[in-house]
Design a protein around this motif. Sequence first.
Motif, PDB file in Angstrom:
ATOM      1  N   TRP A  78       0.804  -1.230   0.000  1.00 49.04           N
ATOM      2  CA  TRP A  78       0.000   0.000   0.000  1.00 49.04           C
ATOM      3  C   TRP A  78       0.841   1.286   0.000  1.00 49.04           C
ATOM      4  O   TRP A  78       0.281   2.374   0.024  1.00 49.04           O
ATOM      5  N   ASN A  79       2.166   1.158  -0.036  1.00 52.27           N
ATOM      6  CA  ASN A  79       2.997   2.366  -0.010  1.00 52.27           C
ATOM      7  C   ASN A  79       4.086   2.378  -1.077  1.00 52.27           C
ATOM      8  O   ASN A  79       4.947   3.264  -1.079  1.00 52.27           O
ATOM      9  N   SER A 108       0.136   5.329   0.066  1.00 50.83           N
ATOM     10  CA  SER A 108       0.386   5.824   1.414  1.00 50.83           C
ATOM     11  C   SER A 108       1.843   6.314   1.491  1.00 50.83           C
ATOM     12  O   SER A 108       2.718   5.723   0.844  1.00 50.83           O
ATOM     13  N   PRO A 109       2.136   7.366   2.226  1.00 46.42           N
ATOM     14  CA  PRO A 109       1.280   8.071   3.181  1.00 46.42           C
ATOM     15  C   PRO A 109       0.506   9.251   2.599  1.00 46.42           C
ATOM     16  O   PRO A 109      -0.186   9.942   3.335  1.00 46.42           O
ATOM     17  N   ARG A 112      -4.913   7.361   1.981  1.00 45.15           N
ATOM     18  CA  ARG A 112      -5.228   6.104   2.647  1.00 45.15           C
ATOM     19  C   ARG A 112      -5.964   5.166   1.683  1.00 45.15           C
ATOM     20  O   ARG A 112      -6.295   5.550   0.552  1.00 45.15           O
ATOM     21  N   TYR A 201       0.585  -0.515   9.440  1.00 38.39           N
ATOM     22  CA  TYR A 201      -0.528  -0.467   8.492  1.00 38.39           C
ATOM     23  C   TYR A 201      -1.565   0.600   8.852  1.00 38.39           C
ATOM     24  O   TYR A 201      -2.419   0.934   8.030  1.00 38.39           O
ATOM     25  N   THR A 203      -0.930   3.599   9.037  1.00 40.56           N
ATOM     26  CA  THR A 203      -0.644   4.736   8.159  1.00 40.56           C
ATOM     27  C   THR A 203      -1.532   4.690   6.920  1.00 40.56           C
ATOM     28  O   THR A 203      -2.070   5.712   6.484  1.00 40.56           O
ATOM     29  N   ALA A 204      -1.714   3.492   6.365  1.00 38.41           N
ATOM     30  CA  ALA A 204      -2.521   3.335   5.158  1.00 38.41           C
ATOM     31  C   ALA A 204      -4.002   3.174   5.453  1.00 38.41           C
ATOM     32  O   ALA A 204      -4.848   3.604   4.669  1.00 38.41           O
ATOM     33  N   PHE A 205      -4.328   2.564   6.598  1.00 40.78           N
ATOM     34  CA  PHE A 205      -5.721   2.227   6.878  1.00 40.78           C
ATOM     35  C   PHE A 205      -6.373   3.156   7.901  1.00 40.78           C
ATOM     36  O   PHE A 205      -7.602   3.153   8.040  1.00 40.78           O
ATOM     37  N   GLY A 206      -5.566   3.950   8.612  1.00 39.05           N
ATOM     38  CA  GLY A 206      -6.126   4.860   9.589  1.00 39.05           C
ATOM     39  C   GLY A 206      -6.486   4.171  10.888  1.00 39.05           C
ATOM     40  O   GLY A 206      -6.387   2.949  11.025  1.00 39.05           O
ATOM     41  N   LYS A 211     -13.593   2.137   9.247  1.00 40.65           N
ATOM     42  CA  LYS A 211     -12.935   2.292   7.953  1.00 40.65           C
ATOM     43  C   LYS A 211     -12.236   0.997   7.546  1.00 40.65           C
ATOM     44  O   LYS A 211     -12.185   0.655   6.356  1.00 40.65           O
ATOM     45  N   TRP A 212     -11.685   0.261   8.510  1.00 38.17           N
ATOM     46  CA  TRP A 212     -11.063  -1.019   8.191  1.00 38.17           C
ATOM     47  C   TRP A 212     -12.084  -1.964   7.567  1.00 38.17           C
ATOM     48  O   TRP A 212     -11.794  -2.656   6.602  1.00 38.17           O
TER      49      TRP A 212
END
Length: 298
Positions: A78-79, A108-109, A112, A201, A203-206, A211-212
């Motif tokens: 994701w980054n 990311s960052p 998200r 994670y 950082t990418a998913f909050g 939200k997850w």
Amino acid sequence: MRFLLLRLLPALFCTVLLLAVAAEYAAARPSHRTADVAYVPATDSAFSAERHLLDVYAPKMQSARPYPVVVFIHGGNWNSGSKSLYSFVGRRLAKQGVVAVVINYRLSPQVRVPQMADDCARAVVWTQQHIGEYGGDPARIFLMGHSAGGGLAALLATDDNLFRRWGLAQNPVRGTILDDAAGLDMYDYLRKMQYPNDRQYLTAFGPDPAKWRQVSAMHHLTAQTPPFLMFVGGKTYPSISSSSAQFRDQLTKLGHTPYYQVLPGKKHIPMVLQLYWQHNIIYQKLLPFVGARSGDEK
């Protein structure tokens, strides 16, 4: 030492892929690439001149019937990651009678996962609207993703709201190929935090569990979900093995019959590197799945 190895893995992965790309361009292929097509208008406030781009790989051979289409979503935790590393996927698919669309999306960052999913959805919307210009069939769009890209592909296939917000009444995805997919149920994964360094994670998913769940394909599955092909490495990460099996089981409970295959001895990175070889098992199963005709293969 283990932490150092984990930090080196992305660099090693990129090195191997770059070598594959170099070898790819050493020989002519029966495909035509249209590179760096913007799938988000430059006037859009969210436009990224680097990340809102895609490449189209089309068979050079003319066909009386439009070719099926596969949109490939890269992984990279994701980054990281780039479409430029996966030209071999586009060329192998085009060689076998498929129009391939290999995409970038924001990472990311800077953003998200909900924004990444939105980018991927917009790439698919662009594909439906324009792929006829490249010989592809807009009624036969399939997704394929490895690692984080597999999780995003699964989400697009299962969450119709990602397309409704862009004006599509119906999800255009007709099926999905998951190659060692990560992130199928981040709601479960992040609540447990059972592996070292899992907090990265966030950082990418909050920080919000709601939200997850929103970005976890597991929680969008229905009886109407389009079909899946699932491939899992026999020596991949335990979290990918377990979530993939749970995803398969949930599909089965809903009345689906997903194709599911564990490839013995395969680790996570070799699961995507094998796509360099035209006759690997994933292509063997993918071609009939998307309706590619054997006569198209050259």
